[in-house]
Design an enzyme around this catalytic site. Sequence first.
Site, PDB file in Angstrom:
ATOM      1  N   LYS A   1       0.816  -1.223   0.000  1.00  0.00           N
ATOM      2  CA  LYS A   1       0.000   0.000   0.000  1.00  0.00           C
ATOM      3  C   LYS A   1       0.849   1.273   0.000  1.00  0.00           C
ATOM      4  O   LYS A   1       0.431   2.304  -0.503  1.00  0.00           O
ATOM      5  CB  LYS A   1      -0.934   0.012   1.219  1.00  0.00           C
ATOM      6  CG  LYS A   1      -1.987  -1.090   1.205  1.00  0.00           C
ATOM      7  CD  LYS A   1      -3.049  -0.850   0.158  1.00  0.00           C
ATOM      8  CE  LYS A   1      -4.153  -1.898   0.206  1.00  0.00           C
ATOM      9  NZ  LYS A   1      -5.022  -1.844  -0.989  1.00  0.00           N
TER      10      LYS A   1
ATOM     11  N   GLU B   1      -9.802   6.203   2.937  1.00  0.00           N
ATOM     12  CA  GLU B   1     -10.636   5.211   3.594  1.00  0.00           C
ATOM     13  C   GLU B   1      -9.731   4.038   3.952  1.00  0.00           C
ATOM     14  O   GLU B   1      -8.654   3.893   3.364  1.00  0.00           O
ATOM     15  CB  GLU B   1     -11.747   4.722   2.643  1.00  0.00           C
ATOM     16  CG  GLU B   1     -11.316   3.660   1.629  1.00  0.00           C
ATOM     17  CD  GLU B   1     -10.339   4.160   0.576  1.00  0.00           C
ATOM     18  OE1 GLU B   1     -10.379   5.359   0.272  1.00  0.00           O
ATOM     19  OE2 GLU B   1      -9.536   3.352   0.075  1.00  0.00           O
TER      20      GLU B   1
ATOM     21  N   SER C   1       1.818  -9.762  -0.691  1.00  0.00           N
ATOM     22  CA  SER C   1       1.478  -8.337  -0.663  1.00  0.00           C
ATOM     23  C   SER C   1       1.658  -7.687   0.699  1.00  0.00           C
ATOM     24  O   SER C   1       1.876  -6.486   0.787  1.00  0.00           O
ATOM     25  CB  SER C   1       0.039  -8.145  -1.140  1.00  0.00           C
ATOM     26  OG  SER C   1      -0.838  -8.929  -0.371  1.00  0.00           O
TER      27      SER C   1
END
Lengths: 265, 395
Positions: B88, B110, B377
């Site tokens: 991210k 969010e 990830s």
Amino acid sequence: MTQLMQVLNDCKTNGRKALIVYITAGYPDYQTTVAAVLAAAAAGADVVEIGMPFSDPMADGPVIQKAATAALKAGATTEQTLKAIREIRKTSTIPLVIMTYINIVLQYGKAKFINNFSAAGIDGLIIPDMPIEECDILQAECNETKLNLIQLAAPTSTAQRIGKICAKASGFIYCVSNTGVTGVRSVDYSSIGDVIKIIRQHSNLPTAIGFGIGSPEAACQAAQYADAVIVGSAVVQRLTDGGVPAVGNFVAEIRHVLDKEGKKY
Amino acid sequence: MMPIKNGRFGQYGGRFVPETVMPALIELEQYYQQLKGDKEFQQEFDLYLKQYAGRPTNLYYAEQLTRHYGRAKIYLKREDLLHTGAHKINNALGQALLAKRMGKKRIVAETGAGQHGVATATVCALFGLACTVYMGEEDMERQALNVFRMRLLGAKVVPVTSGSGTLKDATSEAIRDWVTNVRDSHYIIGSVVGPHPYPMIVRDFQAVIGQELKLQLKEKNNADPDYLVACVGGGSNAMGLFYPYHDNPRVKKIGVEAAGHGLTTNSHAASLTHGRPGVLHGAYSFLLQDDDGQVIPAYSISAGLDYPGVGPEHSYFKQAGIVEYTAVTDDEALAAFQRLSRQEGIIPALESSHALAYLETLMPQTKEDQIVVVCLSGRGDKDVQMVAQLLEGKI
């Protein structure tokens, strides 16, 4: 010409500020929706916007969100809303406009949606999540059934965009009073007034200011700048607190003050 | 080159948003197109990716896991080693730099599990931007530690109680905030979802995953990989891995969705394998919805996959047959979570565990001279507490 345009034009000719009232379909049930629309019409609303609930209404504030969630919980569906509109049409000719999100239209089938709702007596359609770049999706069907596909302008719309919005507009132009979602708040209507000045260079369609208007006084302030005012969350709140009679009283109150004060402008 | 006019990937994508934010989306697109070709911006981004986030991430040969299956060689792309623990940060850094160039002083975001929220709060601390993160009330309870992390980093975390009180509602609330404060705020969306140009921007910032992989395999004197496997919620890590290979059909790409309690139940998050196209959060894409078009809340053991929509380019990849999409259950993901921990000493995020779980199906079909790359990830530290409760007494 739709009944909607006829009524708004008559208002303009007679120097009357048009009052557009928003009601959430199926909240708290359809019987109430039909009664509330008829009460609003009797109390002096010129147009009623019927909000079809969507699970994820990104342009709506807490009051309308809650009403939509409650309506869906109680079993509101597109088909039921269609039935309620037919019911209203048995006794009233008040112009009716549907406000809903694009996914509701697409999943029902866009041609079927427009044909069925047009046949039931709807005059126009407001899709707050469909800007001019996307509105070709429904344009052809709306033209065919002579349904007004109502465009929105916002305080952030550039002069160039306002021109494009006017070129696509039909029925009236929905002028969003402030950057934000639906819901009562104190608004300086002069900034949308500036947008309306630009609209006037491109279009003779009636203009209506919505978002934020929660009292007869606010309605009068907004009415200085436009041909019509739209009252939504405040009406839904009255319906929650006092049922159909409270809606009738509130609409009558706004109507009264608009007629008394609105003519000054 | 996708997206085409009006942000469409084939028929998917678009900009289904209120007029109020349309000018901001157009401005964002123009700025981004300019910066894309701006060497100085790219160098600045690369520098932060390298020195702050910790790129390039290792391409790790998982020898034990390879031996376990006894077929193709398995490599893990170690996004879990990045600062803040997941891929991210790639997007958060890129978008914060973009916001800074645009002169925005405030960031809205969010978050579901909190990974994107933490990454955004982190870059806001770094660049001195005000930060507001919307998070479902239920998720705030489930991920209390990440809420604290965000607050420690100076972000304001706002609980969302509307709708189902999860990621989809937090996303709606972040959009509402952005609509209200659009003049001074930039919205950093966490995945390849939302209105154009977001799916394109997030894809480009995440594509570093696949681009690095190409270079790393070249250095190892290896040919192209045979299989790429990644989990798909909104789909940003999968898009980052797949995109640089999207025009190479010899590289098979598999996106793994969350089947939750099973696809025959109503408790899953498999929008591509079990949904149908519709509009949510500004884009036309596959979606979990009922006959009337009301969005059905998603379910997965992994909060990061718990989203009823998916990025529009994934919908296009599905339709065009560029990527194959499948789904694995909570139980399969939990088994993979433990398998990697035991065999490689790496605790994967529950999201990434979904990609690892698919190896059970994939590996028997592979040959020894082939290469499988799984996108790891994120790291699993955030999930340990919940998994501990679930597996109590079973380990």
